[in-house]
Design a protein around this motif. Sequence first.
Motif, mmCIF file in Angstrom:
data_model
loop_
_atom_site.group_PDB
_atom_site.id
_atom_site.type_symbol
_atom_site.label_atom_id
_atom_site.label_comp_id
_atom_site.label_asym_id
_atom_site.label_seq_id
_atom_site.Cartn_x
_atom_site.Cartn_y
_atom_site.Cartn_z
ATOM 1 N N ASP A 228 -8.080 -6.473 -6.727
ATOM 2 C CA ASP A 228 -8.895 -6.412 -5.514
ATOM 3 C C ASP A 228 -8.451 -5.278 -4.606
ATOM 4 N N ALA A 229 -7.620 -4.374 -5.151
ATOM 5 C CA ALA A 229 -7.148 -3.225 -4.383
ATOM 6 C C ALA A 229 -6.780 -2.107 -5.349
ATOM 7 N N CYS A 230 -6.709 -0.900 -4.824
ATOM 8 C CA CYS A 230 -6.310 0.248 -5.642
ATOM 9 C C CYS A 230 -4.922 0.006 -6.218
ATOM 10 N N GLN A 231 -4.755 0.281 -7.493
ATOM 11 C CA GLN A 231 -3.489 0.014 -8.162
ATOM 12 C C GLN A 231 -2.347 0.824 -7.569
ATOM 13 N N VAL A 232 -2.637 1.979 -7.007
ATOM 14 C CA VAL A 232 -1.586 2.869 -6.512
ATOM 15 C C VAL A 232 -1.314 2.669 -5.025
ATOM 16 N N CYS A 233 -2.356 2.777 -4.193
ATOM 17 C CA CYS A 233 -2.134 2.755 -2.744
ATOM 18 C C CYS A 233 -2.466 1.419 -2.089
ATOM 19 N N GLY A 234 -3.179 0.549 -2.811
ATOM 20 C CA GLY A 234 -3.475 -0.769 -2.263
ATOM 21 C C GLY A 234 -4.698 -0.843 -1.380
ATOM 22 N N ASP A 235 -5.429 0.261 -1.215
ATOM 23 C CA ASP A 235 -6.634 0.217 -0.384
ATOM 24 C C ASP A 235 -7.699 -0.656 -1.041
ATOM 25 N N PRO A 236 -8.436 -1.440 -0.245
ATOM 26 C CA PRO A 236 -9.414 -2.376 -0.816
ATOM 27 C C PRO A 236 -10.750 -1.747 -1.197
ATOM 28 N N GLU A 237 -10.974 -0.492 -0.824
ATOM 29 C CA GLU A 237 -12.235 0.167 -1.165
ATOM 30 C C GLU A 237 -11.982 1.631 -1.481
ATOM 31 N N SER A 238 -12.990 2.299 -2.000
ATOM 32 C CA SER A 238 -12.820 3.698 -2.394
ATOM 33 C C SER A 238 -12.708 4.593 -1.164
ATOM 34 N N GLU A 239 -12.318 5.837 -1.392
ATOM 35 C CA GLU A 239 -12.177 6.781 -0.286
ATOM 36 C C GLU A 239 -13.516 7.079 0.373
ATOM 37 N N GLU A 240 -14.603 6.876 -0.365
ATOM 38 C CA GLU A 240 -15.942 7.084 0.201
ATOM 39 C C GLU A 240 -16.455 5.847 0.927
ATOM 40 N N GLY A 241 -15.682 4.770 0.874
ATOM 41 C CA GLY A 241 -16.097 3.543 1.540
ATOM 42 C C GLY A 241 -16.831 2.570 0.649
#
Length: 336
Positions: free
Chosen positions: A286-299
């Motif tokens: 439910d998050a980016c494997q590397v940085c942990g953000d829950p959505e893409s850089e484009e939102g």
Amino acid sequence: MDKLAPGDVVPLSSISGGNIAGGQEALARAFKSNLCRFWAQHKHGFCSMWEGLSRKEKGTFLRNCYENIPENSKDVGRHGKPLVDELLLSPEMNIQDLVSDGTGSLTCLFENWCNSDLKDDISHARAMVNSLMNRGKLPRQRPRQYTMLVDLDDEIKVGGFIECHQQMALDKFQQFEAMGVALQRDVYDLAQTRVNKLLSSLALWADLYRTKILRLDNFFVSSPCVGCANCRRPDSRNGSELRGCPGCVNRTVRLYCSKECQRAHYATHVRECKRRVEAANIGKADACQVCGDPESEEGGPLRRCGGCNNEQVKYCGTECQKAAWQAGHKKDCKRG
């Protein structure tokens, strides 16, 4: 040296040539500072959350960070000696007291330790250890080492440890101990164990509240380290708090000043990060494997690895995907 009195500055070089060191007390200061910061910001919210939980929910909350926490202060019969010593050093750390509404509750423990002076905490811990030894609860051994307590600018610091192999050294230790300017190594270690155990446990519970209840991951109370794990910068590049790895809260904490540093450090951090294990357990990330953000850089939604095409491996963008690939995903990926 014979004219020493309590509170005097002790010239360590004349005894052992040792230097004054922070050691475990420096770690305790870091925990204490982080806890005070947390309590000042979240006291009201944490107390409200705690009051709203049932007794069972409180127990679950406590065990999330302290799996072997005893049910009560006398729960030692079925445990081994290490836990017995742990209970003796931190009797307030038990489910029965912490979930109660009395003075031993978790919120009272936070209040007491966040409003006390660390110097007093350590002094009380040393007195407690000495009391346990005098009552035979903890073994008192012939001191093999002792340290000088140095009072500089009204702050007690600890000098290098001095060997007690010869009777002359032991006699000198007993003389200094009676003056209150020396401490047996066993007493020092056990007292610091008590202080750091309580402070670190409170810090883990504080992090659990911040991450699971408030969904915050930009600061970890349980991280005594200072600076970005990759570049050691003390704050983020825009001057705000360092960001954390949300996959590691209450386990292995790492802080970063930017996404770039988090990606650069991922090859090292991937071996200790728990996010991938959790993603495998629940069947999806439910998050980016590397940085942990829950959505893409484009939102938008996270992107899956084109080679794996499964829900357990997702990224917020190309750069994070490259970092994961170089960190070892190419060995696991079906495309590799």
